[in-house]
Design a protein around this motif. Sequence first.
Motif, PDB file in Angstrom:
ATOM      1  N   GLU A   1       0.832  -1.205   0.000  1.00 26.66           N
ATOM      2  CA  GLU A   1       0.000   0.000   0.000  1.00 26.66           C
ATOM      3  C   GLU A   1       0.865   1.253   0.000  1.00 26.66           C
ATOM      4  O   GLU A   1       0.516   2.266  -0.648  1.00 26.66           O
ATOM      5  CB  GLU A   1      -0.938  -0.003   1.207  1.00 26.66           C
ATOM      6  CG  GLU A   1      -1.986  -1.108   1.140  1.00 26.66           C
ATOM      7  CD  GLU A   1      -2.935  -1.043   2.309  1.00 26.66           C
ATOM      8  OE1 GLU A   1      -2.785  -0.107   3.135  1.00 26.66           O
ATOM      9  OE2 GLU A   1      -3.824  -1.906   2.410  1.00 26.66           O
TER      10      GLU A   1
ATOM     11  N   ALA B   1      -1.799   1.274  -8.988  1.00 26.77           N
ATOM     12  CA  ALA B   1      -2.476   0.129  -8.377  1.00 26.77           C
ATOM     13  C   ALA B   1      -2.017  -1.181  -9.013  1.00 26.77           C
ATOM     14  O   ALA B   1      -1.813  -2.193  -8.328  1.00 26.77           O
ATOM     15  CB  ALA B   1      -3.989   0.273  -8.511  1.00 26.77           C
TER      16      ALA B   1
ATOM     17  N   GLY C   1       1.342  -1.957  -7.750  1.00 30.27           N
ATOM     18  CA  GLY C   1       1.225  -2.416  -6.371  1.00 30.27           C
ATOM     19  C   GLY C   1       0.808  -3.873  -6.283  1.00 30.27           C
ATOM     20  O   GLY C   1       1.333  -4.634  -5.452  1.00 30.27           O
TER      21      GLY C   1
END
Length: 381
Positions: A307, A323, A326
């Motif tokens: 995160e 994202a 990630g």
Amino acid sequence: MSPHERPSGGAGLATRLSGSRVVICAGSGGVGKTTTSAAIATGLAARGARVAVVTIDPARRLADALGLDELAGDPERVDPARFASAGLGLEGELWAMTLDPKRTFDELIERLAPDRRSREEVLSNRIYQQLSGAVAGSQEFTAVAKLYELNASGRFDVLVLDTPPSRNALDFLDAPDRLTGFLEGRALRMLLTPSGLAARVVGRGTGVVFGVLERLTGVDLLQDVSVFLRALGGLMEGFRERAEGVRRLLADPATTFLVVTSPEREPVEEAIFFREKLRESRMPFGGLIVNRVNRLDRGFEPLPDPEAVVAELGPELGAGLAAKVGRTYAEAVALAERDAAAIERLRRATGDEEPVLVPELDGDVHDVGGLLAVHGHLFPS
């Protein structure tokens, strides 16, 4: 430390293999044993040894990596210029061959037969031709029989064996006993020297069945069986002596077993099982090689939380791309943690505190560059 143990070391295999004349790479199938065996042989040849690597049914890409059209059934020298052009000089010699179990079994018969007639009777016999490739343990036995033969020849300083792929780690260690157990089994002895009721069964019931088969096929199967069993009886002592020689070779302090695995659950469990069997059999263990390890190495720094990575990259990449990065990073962390846990389990269970780790490479080894990449992790400079 037991006299059958060799010292481990995080610096690679050079120390572990010092003084070894035979190196046996064992483990489950699909973990990179063949490539590892070739890379080990390359490393030893680079250090001045005359080395032969014996592989079992190698993939075509390994022959390509060694610069050979194909791997033959006899040792063939690898052109050192193949490695010199990639930056590795071979101070010694590298030879390679693939094992042909049927041919090796035939050659063993030729050596053990007491005379020419016996040899020709066995080799030309239809029963032998079917059994020689199908006897349980024959591939494992012929692998170490070839190793025994090459070792006795004195042609090489070091021999590296890629063991046959097997779902059972005991197949290789038990091969000599299993083969001679079959050849010396009670049923076979009964046929070799039938008497009493056995003689009547073989002479009547079996003869009737074989007689029907002969009329249907034109093949005198009973005659084939009779010739095969009679000829085999003359080879038993030679088989026993060769099996004993193979056992001595496997247990020799100059022989080193390297257990090759990957971090996946089943190969890890089989590696632990095989290590335990080596210990029980008092056979020389040289250490673990763990292939295809996923690592995210930051030294002593903790890895950032996924995160936190997304939050840090968001302003530069945008929310959507950050994202995705990630998620990819989180998957990599999960794989690295899984592999770290597997390696820790291997350390505890096998007693090798510093196994040699080979990271996951970008692709399969199909050229000299890939082979040298594996070599570099096995023999770091």
